[in-house]
Design a protein around this motif. Sequence first.
Motif, PDB file in Angstrom:
ATOM      1  N   ARG A  29       0.835  -1.188   0.000  1.00  0.00           N
ATOM      2  CA  ARG A  29       0.000   0.000   0.000  1.00  0.00           C
ATOM      3  C   ARG A  29       0.877   1.248   0.000  1.00  0.00           C
ATOM      4  NH1 ARG A  29      -4.292   0.908   4.811  1.00  0.00           N
ATOM      5  NH2 ARG A  29      -5.357   2.817   4.112  1.00  0.00           N
ATOM      6  N   ILE A  30       0.617   2.166  -0.912  1.00  0.00           N
ATOM      7  CA  ILE A  30       1.424   3.373  -1.056  1.00  0.00           C
ATOM      8  C   ILE A  30       0.582   4.583  -0.650  1.00  0.00           C
ATOM      9  CG2 ILE A  30       2.764   4.810  -2.625  1.00  0.00           C
ATOM     10  CD1 ILE A  30       3.043   2.269  -4.393  1.00  0.00           C
ATOM     11  N   ILE A  31       1.060   5.310   0.343  1.00  0.00           N
ATOM     12  CA  ILE A  31       0.365   6.500   0.825  1.00  0.00           C
ATOM     13  C   ILE A  31       1.276   7.709   0.623  1.00  0.00           C
ATOM     14  CG2 ILE A  31      -0.720   7.644   2.794  1.00  0.00           C
ATOM     15  CD1 ILE A  31      -1.115   4.847   4.026  1.00  0.00           C
ATOM     16  N   SER A 136       9.165  -4.766  -2.152  1.00  0.00           N
ATOM     17  CA  SER A 136       7.907  -5.484  -2.321  1.00  0.00           C
ATOM     18  C   SER A 136       7.523  -6.344  -1.127  1.00  0.00           C
ATOM     19  CB  SER A 136       7.977  -6.368  -3.577  1.00  0.00           C
ATOM     20  OG  SER A 136       9.006  -7.330  -3.453  1.00  0.00           O
ATOM     21  N   ASP A 137       8.395  -6.482  -0.131  1.00  0.00           N
ATOM     22  CA  ASP A 137       8.054  -7.316   1.018  1.00  0.00           C
ATOM     23  C   ASP A 137       7.561  -6.490   2.201  1.00  0.00           C
ATOM     24  OD1 ASP A 137      10.437  -6.104   1.579  1.00  0.00           O
ATOM     25  OD2 ASP A 137      11.367  -7.865   2.502  1.00  0.00           O
ATOM     26  N   VAL A 138       7.200  -5.224   1.956  1.00  0.00           N
ATOM     27  CA  VAL A 138       6.665  -4.398   3.032  1.00  0.00           C
ATOM     28  C   VAL A 138       5.165  -4.206   2.847  1.00  0.00           C
ATOM     29  CG1 VAL A 138       8.850  -3.204   3.372  1.00  0.00           C
ATOM     30  CG2 VAL A 138       7.139  -2.211   1.835  1.00  0.00           C
ATOM     31  N   ASP A 139       4.494  -3.815   3.924  1.00  0.00           N
ATOM     32  CA  ASP A 139       3.048  -3.607   3.871  1.00  0.00           C
ATOM     33  C   ASP A 139       2.686  -2.191   3.431  1.00  0.00           C
ATOM     34  OD1 ASP A 139       2.436  -6.228   5.036  1.00  0.00           O
ATOM     35  OD2 ASP A 139       3.234  -5.389   6.903  1.00  0.00           O
ATOM     36  N   ILE A 140       3.445  -1.213   3.933  1.00  0.00           N
ATOM     37  CA  ILE A 140       3.114   0.190   3.709  1.00  0.00           C
ATOM     38  C   ILE A 140       4.359   0.952   3.255  1.00  0.00           C
ATOM     39  CG2 ILE A 140       2.223   2.320   4.744  1.00  0.00           C
ATOM     40  CD1 ILE A 140       0.139   0.228   4.902  1.00  0.00           C
ATOM     41  N   ILE A 141       4.217   1.753   2.214  1.00  0.00           N
ATOM     42  CA  ILE A 141       5.241   2.729   1.841  1.00  0.00           C
ATOM     43  C   ILE A 141       4.611   4.105   1.971  1.00  0.00           C
ATOM     44  CG2 ILE A 141       6.766   3.627   0.054  1.00  0.00           C
ATOM     45  CD1 ILE A 141       6.818   0.835  -1.176  1.00  0.00           C
ATOM     46  N   ILE A 142       5.161   4.928   2.847  1.00  0.00           N
ATOM     47  CA  ILE A 142       4.681   6.292   3.014  1.00  0.00           C
ATOM     48  C   ILE A 142       5.664   7.226   2.327  1.00  0.00           C
ATOM     49  CG2 ILE A 142       4.168   8.135   4.659  1.00  0.00           C
ATOM     50  CD1 ILE A 142       3.277   6.003   6.631  1.00  0.00           C
ATOM     51  N   ALA A 159       0.961   8.076  -8.462  1.00  0.00           N
ATOM     52  CA  ALA A 159       1.371   6.696  -8.250  1.00  0.00           C
ATOM     53  C   ALA A 159       0.782   6.093  -6.990  1.00  0.00           C
ATOM     54  CB  ALA A 159       2.900   6.623  -8.178  1.00  0.00           C
ATOM     55  N   ALA A 160       0.314   6.919  -6.066  1.00  0.00           N
ATOM     56  CA  ALA A 160      -0.110   6.446  -4.754  1.00  0.00           C
ATOM     57  C   ALA A 160      -1.500   5.835  -4.775  1.00  0.00           C
ATOM     58  CB  ALA A 160      -0.068   7.598  -3.759  1.00  0.00           C
ATOM     59  N   ASP A 161      -1.741   4.966  -3.809  1.00  0.00           N
ATOM     60  CA  ASP A 161      -3.081   4.416  -3.613  1.00  0.00           C
ATOM     61  C   ASP A 161      -3.970   5.412  -2.877  1.00  0.00           C
ATOM     62  OD1 ASP A 161      -2.567   1.682  -4.657  1.00  0.00           O
ATOM     63  OD2 ASP A 161      -1.178   1.589  -2.969  1.00  0.00           O
ATOM     64  N   GLU A 162      -3.351   6.177  -1.969  1.00  0.00           N
ATOM     65  CA  GLU A 162      -4.077   7.186  -1.207  1.00  0.00           C
ATOM     66  C   GLU A 162      -3.186   8.403  -1.033  1.00  0.00           C
ATOM     67  OE1 GLU A 162      -6.607   4.839   2.058  1.00  0.00           O
ATOM     68  OE2 GLU A 162      -4.652   3.980   1.641  1.00  0.00           O
ATOM     69  N   VAL A 163      -3.809   9.571  -0.967  1.00  0.00           N
ATOM     70  CA  VAL A 163      -3.070  10.821  -0.828  1.00  0.00           C
ATOM     71  C   VAL A 163      -3.637  11.598   0.352  1.00  0.00           C
ATOM     72  CG1 VAL A 163      -2.381  12.976  -1.922  1.00  0.00           C
ATOM     73  CG2 VAL A 163      -2.678  10.907  -3.311  1.00  0.00           C
ATOM     74  N   ALA A 164      -2.787  11.889   1.325  1.00  0.00           N
ATOM     75  CA  ALA A 164      -3.193  12.678   2.479  1.00  0.00           C
ATOM     76  C   ALA A 164      -2.669  14.097   2.311  1.00  0.00           C
ATOM     77  CB  ALA A 164      -2.657  12.060   3.767  1.00  0.00           C
ATOM     78  N   VAL A 165      -3.578  15.050   2.176  1.00  0.00           N
ATOM     79  CA  VAL A 165      -3.211  16.459   2.057  1.00  0.00           C
ATOM     80  C   VAL A 165      -3.238  17.076   3.454  1.00  0.00           C
ATOM     81  CG1 VAL A 165      -3.813  18.697   1.055  1.00  0.00           C
ATOM     82  CG2 VAL A 165      -4.173  16.584  -0.265  1.00  0.00           C
ATOM     83  N   ILE A 166      -2.129  17.725   3.826  1.00  0.00           N
ATOM     84  CA  ILE A 166      -2.017  18.324   5.152  1.00  0.00           C
ATOM     85  C   ILE A 166      -2.213  19.832   5.054  1.00  0.00           C
ATOM     86  CG2 ILE A 166      -0.612  18.491   7.242  1.00  0.00           C
ATOM     87  CD1 ILE A 166      -1.194  15.607   6.303  1.00  0.00           C
ATOM     88  N   THR A 167      -3.015  20.375   5.954  1.00  0.00           N
ATOM     89  CA  THR A 167      -3.163  21.818   6.056  1.00  0.00           C
ATOM     90  C   THR A 167      -3.264  22.205   7.520  1.00  0.00           C
ATOM     91  OG1 THR A 167      -4.407  23.757   5.281  1.00  0.00           O
ATOM     92  CG2 THR A 167      -5.692  21.838   5.943  1.00  0.00           C
ATOM     93  N   THR A 168      -3.163  23.483   7.794  1.00  0.00           N
ATOM     94  CA  THR A 168      -3.483  24.023   9.106  1.00  0.00           C
ATOM     95  C   THR A 168      -4.685  24.943   8.917  1.00  0.00           C
ATOM     96  OG1 THR A 168      -2.062  25.983   8.912  1.00  0.00           O
ATOM     97  CG2 THR A 168      -1.036  23.962   9.744  1.00  0.00           C
ATOM     98  N   SER A 169      -5.084  25.614   9.981  1.00  0.00           N
ATOM     99  CA  SER A 169      -6.235  26.512   9.877  1.00  0.00           C
ATOM    100  C   SER A 169      -5.844  27.911   9.404  1.00  0.00           C
ATOM    101  CB  SER A 169      -6.944  26.616  11.235  1.00  0.00           C
ATOM    102  OG  SER A 169      -6.065  27.105  12.229  1.00  0.00           O
ATOM    103  N   GLU A 170      -4.549  28.136   9.155  1.00  0.00           N
ATOM    104  CA  GLU A 170      -4.112  29.436   8.665  1.00  0.00           C
ATOM    105  C   GLU A 170      -4.644  29.673   7.249  1.00  0.00           C
ATOM    106  OE1 GLU A 170       0.096  29.526   8.852  1.00  0.00           O
ATOM    107  OE2 GLU A 170       0.183  29.434  11.046  1.00  0.00           O
TER     108      GLU A 170
END
Length: 291
Positions: A29-31, A136-142, A159-170
Amino acid sequence: MGDQADGLRLLMKEIHKTTGDAVEKEKTRIIAVTSGKGGVGKTNIATNMGIAYAQMGKKVIVMDADLGLANVNVILNIIPQYNLYHVIKKQKKMSEIIIDTQYGIKMIVGASGFSKIANMGDTERDEFIKEMYTLSDVDIIIIDTSAGVSKNVLSFVAAADEVAVITTSEPTAITDAYGIIKVIATEVDNIDLNLKLIVNRVDSAVEAKRVADRMIDIAGQFLNLKIEYLGFIYNDQAVKQAVLKQKPFIVMDPSGKASICLKHIVARLEKTEIPVDGGFTGFIKKLFGRT
């Protein structure tokens, strides 16, 4: 964006296959963790997220893909001798640059010149794919991308399976986060793209929810894009202290506000639950349950 994104997506998806035959292995899984601007805590979240997964028994690699500003190793107080640039230049094998850490994760360090990965020729790409098989023998690549909307960032996002976008409240962080979401929506050709949102350094769940609702509504209305709100991370002094001490906050203060929030975010990614107790953990679970 097309050819470069497609090329790197193909490269990364090769991680999921075996080298000897056509049998498909269990998928790695690629995040990708990204942001519209620097200074929002992206690298800190990516690194501690990897450790949270390791604490769940997962085999994890955190890959620092920040252009010229590689700093995952700084957070972990590790001085690397080699990085991905040496692999691309065929000076080292992937297995020779992977660093074991005391926190249960493995680390791959990026460096200045790493952007060449988006511009490799066919021969270079084939050689690099062979090196990527060692992951290829790992579960997660961040993948901790650089901030902003460079072609390199968009390639890893594609290329990722999931994308986490980070923000603050600024306001500037919100504007830039929406900016990268808009670019992703218009330039990344990946129908399976799963966009997530994390609001960092907030003083209350209400503040985080207000930011998330605003971004999700605008993205849905103007981009026809669905974004999942993963949660928030409290503005915690323990995080600042951990950075100064070059130690992951989830290790230095595992019961702290930021650590509990991050564990719930990872639990949401895994669609599971973390144990509930009285006090702050139970309180956070109730907050997350209402978001």
